[in-house]
Write a protein that holds these residues in place. Sequence first.
Motif, PDB file in Angstrom:
ATOM      1  N   ASN A  31       0.976  -1.118   0.086  1.00  0.00           N
ATOM      2  CA  ASN A  31      -0.203   0.045   0.102  1.00  0.00           C
ATOM      3  C   ASN A  31       0.628   1.281   0.267  1.00  0.00           C
ATOM      4  N   SER A  32       2.006   1.333   0.180  1.00  0.00           N
ATOM      5  CA  SER A  32       2.965   2.503   0.157  1.00  0.00           C
ATOM      6  C   SER A  32       3.168   2.838  -1.449  1.00  0.00           C
ATOM      7  N   GLY A  33       3.767   3.814  -1.409  1.00  0.00           N
ATOM      8  CA  GLY A  33       4.041   4.518  -2.733  1.00  0.00           C
ATOM      9  C   GLY A  33       5.066   3.727  -3.461  1.00  0.00           C
ATOM     10  N   VAL A  34       6.071   3.166  -2.997  1.00  0.00           N
ATOM     11  CA  VAL A  34       6.894   2.021  -3.619  1.00  0.00           C
ATOM     12  C   VAL A  34       6.136   0.926  -3.986  1.00  0.00           C
ATOM     13  N   GLY A  35       5.601   0.346  -3.108  1.00  0.00           N
ATOM     14  CA  GLY A  35       4.815  -0.997  -3.277  1.00  0.00           C
ATOM     15  C   GLY A  35       3.856  -0.662  -4.488  1.00  0.00           C
ATOM     16  N   GLN A  36       3.036   0.311  -4.498  1.00  0.00           N
ATOM     17  CA  GLN A  36       2.056   0.516  -5.674  1.00  0.00           C
ATOM     18  C   GLN A  36       2.888   0.921  -7.150  1.00  0.00           C
ATOM     19  N   PHE A  37       3.994   1.265  -7.157  1.00  0.00           N
ATOM     20  CA  PHE A  37       4.800   1.781  -8.068  1.00  0.00           C
ATOM     21  C   PHE A  37       5.350   0.298  -8.619  1.00  0.00           C
ATOM     22  N   LEU A  38       5.940  -0.534  -7.821  1.00  0.00           N
ATOM     23  CA  LEU A  38       6.522  -1.754  -8.283  1.00  0.00           C
ATOM     24  C   LEU A  38       5.484  -2.855  -8.629  1.00  0.00           C
ATOM     25  N   GLY A  39       4.211  -2.597  -7.970  1.00  0.00           N
ATOM     26  CA  GLY A  39       3.190  -3.530  -8.497  1.00  0.00           C
ATOM     27  C   GLY A  39       2.676  -3.160  -9.877  1.00  0.00           C
ATOM     28  N   ARG A  40       2.755  -1.858 -10.202  1.00  0.00           N
ATOM     29  CA  ARG A  40       2.393  -1.541 -11.709  1.00  0.00           C
ATOM     30  C   ARG A  40       3.491  -2.125 -12.685  1.00  0.00           C
ATOM     31  N   ILE A  41       4.577  -2.030 -12.128  1.00  0.00           N
ATOM     32  CA  ILE A  41       5.613  -2.728 -13.142  1.00  0.00           C
ATOM     33  C   ILE A  41       5.862  -4.015 -13.047  1.00  0.00           C
ATOM     34  N   CYS A  42       5.673  -4.722 -11.912  1.00  0.00           N
ATOM     35  CA  CYS A  42       6.179  -6.070 -11.986  1.00  0.00           C
ATOM     36  C   CYS A  42       4.842  -6.931 -11.965  1.00  0.00           C
ATOM     37  N   GLU A  43       3.903  -6.647 -11.521  1.00  0.00           N
ATOM     38  CA  GLU A  43       2.491  -7.448 -11.582  1.00  0.00           C
ATOM     39  C   GLU A  43       2.123  -7.849 -12.819  1.00  0.00           C
ATOM     40  N   PRO A  44       2.138  -7.252 -14.028  1.00  0.00           N
ATOM     41  CA  PRO A  44       1.671  -7.585 -15.373  1.00  0.00           C
ATOM     42  C   PRO A  44       2.692  -8.772 -15.693  1.00  0.00           C
ATOM     43  N   PHE A  45       4.008  -8.836 -15.596  1.00  0.00           N
ATOM     44  CA  PHE A  45       4.901  -9.913 -15.987  1.00  0.00           C
ATOM     45  C   PHE A  45       4.686 -11.010 -15.024  1.00  0.00           C
ATOM     46  N   LEU A  46       4.439 -10.872 -13.787  1.00  0.00           N
ATOM     47  CA  LEU A  46       4.445 -11.983 -12.806  1.00  0.00           C
ATOM     48  C   LEU A  46       2.882 -12.732 -12.999  1.00  0.00           C
ATOM     49  N   SER A  47       1.689 -12.091 -13.410  1.00  0.00           N
ATOM     50  CA  SER A  47       0.530 -12.553 -13.483  1.00  0.00           C
ATOM     51  C   SER A  47       0.411 -13.494 -14.697  1.00  0.00           C
ATOM     52  N   ILE A  48       1.389 -13.403 -15.675  1.00  0.00           N
ATOM     53  CA  ILE A  48       1.640 -14.278 -16.778  1.00  0.00           C
ATOM     54  C   ILE A  48       1.791 -15.829 -16.070  1.00  0.00           C
ATOM     55  N   PHE A  49       2.810 -15.904 -15.261  1.00  0.00           N
ATOM     56  CA  PHE A  49       3.150 -17.167 -14.429  1.00  0.00           C
ATOM     57  C   PHE A  49       2.282 -17.627 -13.456  1.00  0.00           C
ATOM     58  N   ARG A  50       1.580 -16.816 -13.049  1.00  0.00           N
ATOM     59  CA  ARG A  50       0.520 -16.954 -11.794  1.00  0.00           C
ATOM     60  C   ARG A  50      -0.493 -17.770 -12.377  1.00  0.00           C
ATOM     61  N   ARG A  51      -1.025 -17.673 -13.894  1.00  0.00           N
ATOM     62  CA  ARG A  51      -1.970 -18.250 -14.301  1.00  0.00           C
ATOM     63  C   ARG A  51      -1.728 -19.813 -14.395  1.00  0.00           C
ATOM     64  N   PHE A  52      -0.310 -20.072 -14.619  1.00  0.00           N
ATOM     65  CA  PHE A  52       0.034 -21.415 -15.083  1.00  0.00           C
ATOM     66  C   PHE A  52       0.783 -22.119 -14.090  1.00  0.00           C
ATOM     67  N   ILE A  53       1.038 -21.614 -13.153  1.00  0.00           N
ATOM     68  CA  ILE A  53       1.783 -22.169 -11.705  1.00  0.00           C
ATOM     69  C   ILE A  53       1.068 -21.874 -10.461  1.00  0.00           C
ATOM     70  N   PRO A  54       0.445 -22.851  -9.826  1.00  0.00           N
ATOM     71  CA  PRO A  54      -0.379 -22.692  -8.743  1.00  0.00           C
ATOM     72  C   PRO A  54       0.580 -22.672  -7.508  1.00  0.00           C
ATOM     73  N   ALA A  55       0.085 -21.732  -6.467  1.00  0.00           N
ATOM     74  CA  ALA A  55       0.754 -21.849  -5.154  1.00  0.00           C
ATOM     75  C   ALA A  55       0.634 -23.125  -4.608  1.00  0.00           C
ATOM     76  N   ILE A  56       1.864 -23.733  -4.166  1.00  0.00           N
ATOM     77  CA  ILE A  56       1.942 -24.946  -3.422  1.00  0.00           C
ATOM     78  C   ILE A  56       2.083 -24.625  -1.718  1.00  0.00           C
ATOM     79  N   GLY A  57       1.035 -24.967  -1.196  1.00  0.00           N
ATOM     80  CA  GLY A  57       0.908 -25.035   0.334  1.00  0.00           C
ATOM     81  C   GLY A  57       1.214 -23.397   0.518  1.00  0.00           C
ATOM     82  N   GLY A  58       0.599 -22.743  -0.150  1.00  0.00           N
ATOM     83  CA  GLY A  58       0.653 -21.222   0.366  1.00  0.00           C
ATOM     84  C   GLY A  58       1.556 -20.415  -0.214  1.00  0.00           C
ATOM     85  N   ILE A  59       2.650 -21.093  -0.904  1.00  0.00           N
ATOM     86  CA  ILE A  59       3.973 -20.182  -1.235  1.00  0.00           C
ATOM     87  C   ILE A  59       3.620 -20.357  -2.775  1.00  0.00           C
TER      88      ILE A  59
END
Length: 84
Positions: A31-59
Amino acid sequence: MLLTIVSRLFQLYELAIVVFILMSWFPGAYNSGVGQFLGRICEPFLSIFRRFIPAIGGIDFSPIIALLVLQFAESGLFYLLSFI
């Protein structure tokens, strides 16, 4: 010169992803400014892999795969740029 700039950009993006991942350990960090900035930059790239790789044991292991793909892309791009 071009290879150095491209290398630094890849390193900077990899660092941004690592910092974004580590922010998950701290409540409210996203929720910080840095967190929101990094979220806008990193989340689109990471979301590609989250669609195919499920979390295992909450990790969530998708950032590890994302960083590996980024490394392969960097190596491939350097290989292509070495011919120029």
